[in-house]
Design a protein around this motif. Structure first.
Motif, PDB file in Angstrom:
ATOM      1  N   ASP A  26      52.449  40.134  32.724  1.00 19.41           N
ATOM      2  CA  ASP A  26      52.187  41.274  33.616  1.00 19.41           C
ATOM      3  C   ASP A  26      53.292  42.324  33.486  1.00 19.41           C
ATOM      4  O   ASP A  26      53.056  43.508  33.711  1.00 19.41           O
ATOM      5  N   GLU A  42      50.893  46.337  40.222  1.00 21.77           N
ATOM      6  CA  GLU A  42      51.506  45.438  39.232  1.00 21.77           C
ATOM      7  C   GLU A  42      52.782  44.797  39.767  1.00 21.77           C
ATOM      8  O   GLU A  42      53.101  43.645  39.436  1.00 21.77           O
ATOM      9  N   HIS A  89      52.302  41.415  41.124  1.00 23.38           N
ATOM     10  CA  HIS A  89      52.005  40.373  40.148  1.00 23.38           C
ATOM     11  C   HIS A  89      53.306  39.789  39.585  1.00 23.38           C
ATOM     12  O   HIS A  89      53.449  38.581  39.423  1.00 23.38           O
ATOM     13  N   GLU A 101      43.497  42.855  39.202  1.00 22.61           N
ATOM     14  CA  GLU A 101      43.191  43.038  37.776  1.00 22.61           C
ATOM     15  C   GLU A 101      41.761  43.555  37.642  1.00 22.61           C
ATOM     16  O   GLU A 101      41.466  44.390  36.784  1.00 22.61           O
TER      17      GLU A 101
HETATM   18 FE   LIG Z   1      48.863  42.561  36.530  1.00 23.83          FE
END
Ligand SMILES: [Fe+2]
Ligand SMILES: [Fe+2]
Length: 475
Positions: free
Chosen positions: A213, A242, A245, A152
């Protein structure tokens, strides 16, 4: 182009050293970023050696390199996917024209706003999660939390690069402001409400990484279609990060469910009180957490009808999810879409111009995607032979944005009066007692291979390491 230059102060694959002014500006921002990480990054972790992956190339194969690093030494940098030759704008009023390599003056304000809004979510989630390391259920989970946090942080770098490179002085000021806002701060909060909520415990963290997310995924997918080519290329690379996540969220919730089901079978009970006495999280509480995170997250897509959404699309700034795969005219004028509104005691569908409903289009795509993982969680419950199923609530439930905000709707989609709402809200949303119970489970488990009682171990470790690998060295 795709390999990353790590010999520079700021690792990058954008030939940063050829643009001295930009390089200098980013090198001035870098210590402020590190100061922010020191102040607001994972608490008490500065000295830990964490088994992290670092991008070494943006090629789909082998972009990640794993090794133990101290997080403040993580090589945050600027990575764009390679340029597509002769890329054309593929939606909106400029359809067919060459993609922009620079920001057209007339779209400057809107593009800046889009980039700042996206950028703001990245440090916000690090701030929201900064205390979680103190109560990790295992080293494996601690490592995953830190991996999410450093990435992030890198996503913030990605947005700040665009601001510095393409928005001059305004962009540099926005870059500073991104380090100044604070999640949940009354005077200077983060821009979007879901990023001002607390992430107080690990069940919230797993729900957040699964649901919120995933909002990130959909926003990034929409921006990956942008006519502003540098934005498209940077968000494409962010998407590869991503995915991990969301894996952390999906597998995390799944392991909580697995542990609960095992206790239910062992104790032959579905009584929440007995399960709580046994130190696991009952399925009804998991459902309430799900209801909360789902509803707060779908608000992030914005009002169901929005003239800004229409402008962002028609001007080519932000596309739809998988724009390129859709078989329509990609202009959408004269087309319609159904949104919900309340008439009397009923939710009714109403046709509105599709261009104005693009937030709703993206929200509906998101909902379809998020249901998939919930079904996989249900498989775990089903396999255990337990007659309980988790369900995402109706999209009108507990909404705070758009025409449904303030309307009281049950999770199964009925408009209810205050009385019924008040009678049932404790079954629908986490209560203070639920949160206090979950908080009471949050100890700190850090011996390699050990796991807190309320969560099952994963099937496999990270990067094919054993589950009891020393993912974090505490020094
Ligand atoms: Fe993320
Ligand atoms: Fe992100």
């Amino acid at each position: 182009m795709s390999s990353i230059n790590y010999s520079e102060k700021i690792p990058n694959n954008v030939n940063l050293s050829e643009d001295r002014t930009l390089q200098r500006a980013l090198e001035q921002w870098q210590p402020n970023y590190l100061q922010w990480w020191d102040d607001m990054g994972p608490e008490g972790s500065q000295n830990f050696d964490v088994y992290l992956r670092t991008a070494v190339s943006v090629d789909p194969q082998g972009w990640a390199q794993f090794g133990h690093v101290k997080m403040p030494d993580y090589r945050w940098g600027i990575f764009l996917n390679p340029a597509e030759k002769d890329r054309r704008i593929h939606f909106g009023d400029h359809l067919g024209e060459a993609a922009w390599q620079d920001v057209p003056g007339e779209h400057r304000a809107n593009l800046r706003r889009i980039i700042v809004t996206q950028g703001d979510t990245e440090p916000a989630s690090v701030e929201q999660q900064r205390h979680l390391g103190l109560t990790c259920p295992s080293q494996y989970d601690l490592r995953n939390l830190f991996q999410v946090n450093v990435e992030e942080g890198r996503h913030l770098w990605a947005m700040v690069y665009l601001l510095h490179k393409y928005f001059g002085r305004d962009g540099r000021e926005e870059g500073e402001a991104l380090l100044e806002r604070r999640s949940g701060n009354d005077d200077n909060p983060r821009i979007l409400q879901a990023f001002n909520e607390k992430t107080p415990d690990w069940l919230s963290f797993f729900m957040f990484t699964y649901f919120t997310d995933r909002d990130g995924k959909f926003q990034l997918c929409a921006l990956a279609e942008s006519s502003f080519d540098p934005l498209a290329r940077t968000t494409k690379f962010m998407l590869t990060e991503e995915a991990h996540h969301m894996f952390v969220g999906e597998s995390g919730v799944s392991r909580v469910i697995q542990r609960t089901c095992a206790a239910m079978i062992e104790l032959k009970t579905d009584d929440p009180a007995k399960l709580r006495a046994a130190g696991v999280i009952d399925l009804a509480t998991i459902q309430r957490y799900l209801n909360f995170h789902f509803s707060v997250t779908i608000d992030l897509f914005g009002a169901d009808q929005s003239s800004n959404a229409a402008i962002f699309y028609s001007t080519g700034l932000k596309g739809r999810f998988e724009e390129g795969k859709r078989a329509d005219d990609h202009v959408l004028k004269g087309q319609h879409y159904k949104v919900l509104e309340v008439q009397g005691d009923q939710l009714v569908e109403k046709d509105v111009p599709m261009l104005n409903a693009l937030n709703e289009v993206l929200r509906d795509d998101y909902i379809k995607d998020s249901v998939g993982g919930v079904e996989r969680w249900n498989k775990v419950i089903e396999k255990a032979g337990i007659p309980f199923r988790l369900k995402v609530p109706h999209k009108a439930f507990h909404r705070n944005i758009g025409s449904l905000s303030g309307v009281k709707v049950s999770p199964d989609g009925r408009v209810v009066h205050d009385h019924e709402w008040n009678q049932n809200v404790e079954q629908w949303l986490p209560t203070d007692e639920d949160r206090a119970y979950v908080a009471s489970l949050m100890g700190r488990v850090v011996e390699p291979g050990r796991f807190a009682n309320w969560i099952a171990p994963p099937m496999i470790g990270i990067n094919r390491q054993p589950v009891n690998f020393e993912y974090v060295r505490f020094n």
